[in-house]
Design a protein around this motif. Structure first.
Motif, mmCIF file in Angstrom:
data_model
loop_
_atom_site.group_PDB
_atom_site.id
_atom_site.type_symbol
_atom_site.label_atom_id
_atom_site.label_comp_id
_atom_site.label_asym_id
_atom_site.label_seq_id
_atom_site.Cartn_x
_atom_site.Cartn_y
_atom_site.Cartn_z
ATOM 1 N N ASP A 653 0.839 -1.195 0.000
ATOM 2 C CA ASP A 653 0.000 0.000 0.000
ATOM 3 C C ASP A 653 0.875 1.245 0.000
ATOM 4 O OD1 ASP A 653 0.468 0.923 2.886
ATOM 5 O OD2 ASP A 653 -0.281 -1.111 3.199
ATOM 6 N N ALA A 654 0.270 2.348 -0.375
ATOM 7 C CA ALA A 654 0.960 3.635 -0.397
ATOM 8 C C ALA A 654 -0.092 4.736 -0.419
ATOM 9 C CB ALA A 654 1.887 3.747 -1.604
ATOM 10 N N ARG A 655 0.304 5.925 0.007
ATOM 11 C CA ARG A 655 -0.621 7.060 0.068
ATOM 12 C C ARG A 655 0.059 8.327 -0.426
ATOM 13 N NH1 ARG A 655 -2.155 3.703 4.153
ATOM 14 N NH2 ARG A 655 -4.403 3.531 4.588
ATOM 15 N N ALA A 656 -0.757 9.233 -0.961
ATOM 16 C CA ALA A 656 -0.277 10.547 -1.384
ATOM 17 C C ALA A 656 -1.423 11.539 -1.240
ATOM 18 C CB ALA A 656 0.222 10.509 -2.823
ATOM 19 N N THR A 657 -1.089 12.810 -1.294
ATOM 20 C CA THR A 657 -2.072 13.889 -1.232
ATOM 21 C C THR A 657 -1.792 14.852 -2.377
ATOM 22 O OG1 THR A 657 -2.197 13.694 1.176
ATOM 23 C CG2 THR A 657 -3.058 15.722 0.190
ATOM 24 N N SER A 658 -2.835 15.259 -3.071
ATOM 25 C CA SER A 658 -2.639 16.151 -4.216
ATOM 26 C C SER A 658 -2.195 17.530 -3.755
ATOM 27 C CB SER A 658 -3.924 16.262 -5.033
ATOM 28 O OG SER A 658 -4.968 16.812 -4.252
ATOM 29 N N GLY A 659 -1.330 18.150 -4.550
ATOM 30 C CA GLY A 659 -0.807 19.466 -4.229
ATOM 31 C C GLY A 659 -1.699 20.585 -4.730
ATOM 32 N N ARG A 665 1.869 11.873 -6.896
ATOM 33 C CA ARG A 665 2.785 10.872 -7.453
ATOM 34 C C ARG A 665 3.012 9.770 -6.439
ATOM 35 N NH1 ARG A 665 8.562 10.097 -7.850
ATOM 36 N NH2 ARG A 665 9.193 9.320 -9.906
ATOM 37 N N LEU A 666 3.032 8.533 -6.918
ATOM 38 C CA LEU A 666 3.342 7.380 -6.083
ATOM 39 C C LEU A 666 4.393 6.523 -6.788
ATOM 40 C CD1 LEU A 666 -0.239 6.225 -4.993
ATOM 41 C CD2 LEU A 666 1.498 7.219 -3.506
ATOM 42 N N VAL A 667 5.288 5.920 -6.020
ATOM 43 C CA VAL A 667 6.223 4.925 -6.529
ATOM 44 C C VAL A 667 5.790 3.588 -5.941
ATOM 45 C CG1 VAL A 667 8.618 4.171 -6.633
ATOM 46 C CG2 VAL A 667 8.079 6.608 -6.717
ATOM 47 N N LEU A 668 5.465 2.628 -6.815
ATOM 48 C CA LEU A 668 4.846 1.379 -6.385
ATOM 49 C C LEU A 668 5.564 0.180 -6.987
ATOM 50 C CD1 LEU A 668 1.143 2.440 -7.056
ATOM 51 C CD2 LEU A 668 2.329 2.496 -4.853
ATOM 52 N N TYR A 669 5.501 -0.943 -6.278
ATOM 53 C CA TYR A 669 6.067 -2.189 -6.787
ATOM 54 C C TYR A 669 5.174 -2.718 -7.903
ATOM 55 C CZ TYR A 669 8.832 -6.461 -6.489
ATOM 56 O OH TYR A 669 9.685 -7.497 -6.757
ATOM 57 N N GLU A 670 5.769 -3.349 -8.891
ATOM 58 C CA GLU A 670 5.012 -3.779 -10.066
ATOM 59 C C GLU A 670 3.871 -4.722 -9.685
ATOM 60 O OE1 GLU A 670 7.923 -5.567 -12.537
ATOM 61 O OE2 GLU A 670 8.216 -7.318 -11.263
#
Length: 732
Positions: A653-659, A665-670
């Protein structure tokens, strides 16, 4: 007295009080005498504490006793005027809050640097104003929220301590460095030395253009990476150690650095192998610029790199040294008028650039300030005078070629956390110690050994090495005997060693120069060094290769750490000291997660891709939309168990918030991921929220773009509808 750290306890007055306690209880019943004495002793200690608090000046409670001693009128040191001392100022505000900086921002280093300076200006303003009024020399540090004050007297010490925002005044700790903390010298084996008959025979068998990698580099996959063009191009490493012996374009040594005996001086030729990738050297024009590429915190007059102990240059040679120069004969080196034989000298990331800061002075000592200034330099390199810092020139990886036994752990924890937040990978070594047959467990105890936000590397003796050590027979893999191992008393649950890398019999090319001998009579010689600083250099070089092979992970040290740990070769069958931990999947105090595996490490990093997009509503960018990514399916069959895959950052899992511009932008495992967009907003009918989901497939080393348009405000639509209906129109 009992309130003072300078006099033996107890003082006579307090001793008399303690002596009277049994007599005060003697008339009581026998079974109550012991309880009476305990109660009275506790009461006495309470009174004593009150007396101590009352007799000590409030400002002195913030000041380390050593500073009070040094600023006494009769105290003098060789390096300070009488009655003065250097000291650090700490602040109640602590470290800067960097949590608001987007984890996946491409300009993290600049954002972190600006946040650090904003926090420093706010928390340090009153102290800086006081120091300006006093006209004393001081510096504001960046990676930690500290001010260093130089040559301060007792009066200034008191005035600074009385400022409400200050929390502690502490010394600039210093210590002498024993070169045994870095390496154990080992002479070249006659059977494998480059000028031996056996070596020449093997070279002839391989042909005119041999493809050679030292066995220890082949063991961790460097040969295979080189064959596939993975060389660390486009990355930069910063080395903090004894310096760097600059070898200028015309082949002359600068500053005459070297070490040895009265018979000869040894200069590390590895500097020649790394000259073209030194960032301060323009290979095309031949111009040299050491600004933002070299810094000397101990001597402001040192305008060119030098290395009196050669260890920093050796570390650089391991991390980025280029053997192709020797193969191609571009150095035109000769011995007695004949071309020099090909030498076994090789690095890992041979196309990465490097910069340097001298953490250990020419006289062999280090200070807390020296190391912190070096870390500042690596975050945002400044010029030779220590000004004009440029975070855009910061490094990707730092190799810490030192062990500081006197450095405060919390200070360097803060520094490592800051560097990680700025996207810098920190690689350190465990120290070197001869255990002399004793229990090696618990022998670690310095910085960076116990840092929790750095990758700490211990030594490994591969079976192919002819290096002999006490705890294992030859021709077998072994944990290097001279590592310093955990657990550490202050942090018993922290595994000191994260990874192992080869440490034994690392080849270098040296030139030995006898005193007063003309340059044309010098001669080259093979040489071997052994130590964990070279193990750290190998892992640092592999980290550069990983970043260079997938630039999407740049500024994501947690991805680099996790990939290195995940991909390491577990060593369940290797002899160990049983210092504690998991000896099947790791980590443990002996071999951490295992032996670094360069190929698996780089391939794991290459499996990461990027997902980026913009969130809009009614064609207007939405700031503050929450983007959550949840893994649906794996892109490949990675090894289990789950405890191992949990090491990978952004694997599940990963999280981001729009600017402000709606971007994220997220960097994720394939693999396949479910992306959820959520945004809350106020409307005339109350607090509302929008939620939208979509699935995307992430491919390693590729950036995927997506965008989403959130629905318009339903209350606005409803009001428009009602207005149309009142006017006689249909509400659609």
């Amino acid at each position: 007295d009992a309130c003072s750290s300078k006099r033996p306890y107890p003082h006579t007055r307090h001793a008399r009080r303690i002596a009277r306690l049994p007599h005060m209880c003697e008339r009581m019943a026998p079974h109550r005498v012991e309880r009476c004495a305990v109660v009275l002793a506790a009461a006495f200690l309470l009174v004593l504490a009150v007396e101590c608090t009352a007799t000590a000046e409030p400002w002195e409670q913030k000041v380390h006793p050593l500073l009070l001693e040094r600023t006494s009128a009769d105290h003098a040191r060789d390096d300070e005027p009488p009655g003065t001392t250097d000291f650090f100022v700490r602040f109640h505000s602590g470290a800067a809050d960097l949590s608001h900086i987007p984890e996946h921002a491409s300009d993290r280093r600049r954002l972190v640097y600006e946040a650090l300076h904003k926090h420093a200006r706010s928390s340090q303003a009153k102290v800086v104003a006081e120091l300006e009024d006093a006209s004393v020399e001081y510096d504001v540090l960046t990676v930690v929220n500290r001010v260093i004050v130089r040559a301060a007297d007792r009066a200034l010490l008191q005035r600074v301590a009385m400022i409400q925002e200050t929390s502690e005044l502490s010394p600039n700790w210093e210590f002498h460095v024993d070169m045994g903390d870095f390496e154990r010298d080992t002479e070249a084996s006659p059977a494998t030395a480059p000028d031996s008959a056996a070596f020449r025979e093997r070279k002839q068998q391989r042909g005119a253009e041999p493809e050679y990698e030292p066995a220890y580099l082949a063991r961790i996959g460097v040969d295979e990476l080189h064959a596939n063009g993975v060389l660390g191009e486009g990355t930069t490493v910063g080395v903090i150690s004894t310096g760097y012996q600059w070898w200028d374009p015309n082949g002359e040594f600068v500053n005459g650095g070297g070490y040895g005996t009265d018979e000869y001086t040894v200069f590390l030729k590895a500097s020649t192998l790394t000259r073209d990738t030194y960032r301060g050297y323009n290979v095309v024009t031949g111009e040299v610029n050491h600004n933002h590429n070299w810094f000397e915190p101990y001597d402001s007059s040192a305008m060119e790199p030098s290395d009196s102990f050669a260890i920093g240059s050796a570390i650089t040679g391991v991390a980025v040294g280029d053997l192709d120069k020797w193969r191609a004969g571009t150095l035109n080196e000769t011995r007695n008028g004949e071309p020099v034989e090909e030498l076994q000298a090789m690095g890992v990331a041979t196309r990465a650039q490097h910069i340097h800061c001298r953490g250990i002075s020419l006289s062999g000592f280090g200070t807390e300030l020296g190391y912190l200034r070096c870390l500042d330099f690596m975050l945002a390199p400044f010029n030779l005078q220590g000004n004009h810092a440029r975070p855009d020139l910061g490094v990707d990886v730092i190799v810490l070629g030192f062990v500081c036994t006197a450095c405060p752990l919390d200070t360097f924890d803060e520094a490592a956390a800051t560097l990680n937040a700025a996207g810098v990978v920190v690689v350190g070594q465990t120290g070197v110690l001869n255990h002399d047959g004793g229990d090696p467990c618990g022998s670690a105890g310095g910085t960076p050994e116990v840092l929790t936000q750095a990758m700490i590397v211990g030594g490994f003796r591969e079976a192919e090495s002819d290096y002999l050590q006490p705890n294992s027979p030859p021709n077998e893999d072994a944990v290097w005997y001279y590592n310093r191992f955990g657990p550490h008393a202050a942090r018993p649950n922290v595994n000191i060693i994260d990874l192992l890398a080869p440490a034994a019999n690392i080849w270098f090319a040296f030139v030995r120069v006898a005193p007063h001998v003309p340059k044309d009579e010098t001669y080259d010689s093979p040489y071997q060094l052994t130590g964990t600083s070279f193990s750290a250099a190998m892992v640092g070089g592999l980290s550069l290769m990983a970043i260079g092979s997938n630039t999407l992970v740049r500024h994501h040290p947690d991805i680099i750490y996790g990939a290195a740990f995940y991909s390491a070769q577990r060593l369940p069958d290797i002899p160990s000291f049983a210092c504690g931990g998991d000896y099947v999947n790791g980590p443990n105090q002996d071999w951490g997660y295992g032996l670094v595996d360069g190929v698996a490490f780089v391939n794991t990093v290459r499996a990461y891709g990027a997902l980026e997009g913009i969130v809009v509503r009614e064609r207007v960018p939405v700031e503050g939309a929450r983007v959550k990514a949840t893994r649906v399916a794996s892109g490949d069959a990675k090894r289990e168990p789950e405890a191992i895959t949990d090491l990978l950052e952004f694997y599940n899992d990963a999280r981001a918030t729009s600017g402000a511009d709606g971007s994220w932008r997220l960097v994720l495992y394939e693999g396949v991921w479910r992306i959820t967009y959520a945004f809350e907003f106020d409307s005339p009918i109350g607090r509302l929220s929008d939620v939208i989901e979509q699935e995307v497939t992430i491919i390693g080393r590729e950036a995927t773009s997506t965008s989403v348009a959130l629905p318009g405000d339903p209350s606005t639509c409803l009001l428009r509808c009602l207005g149309n209906a009142i006017g006689g129109d249909r509400c659609i």
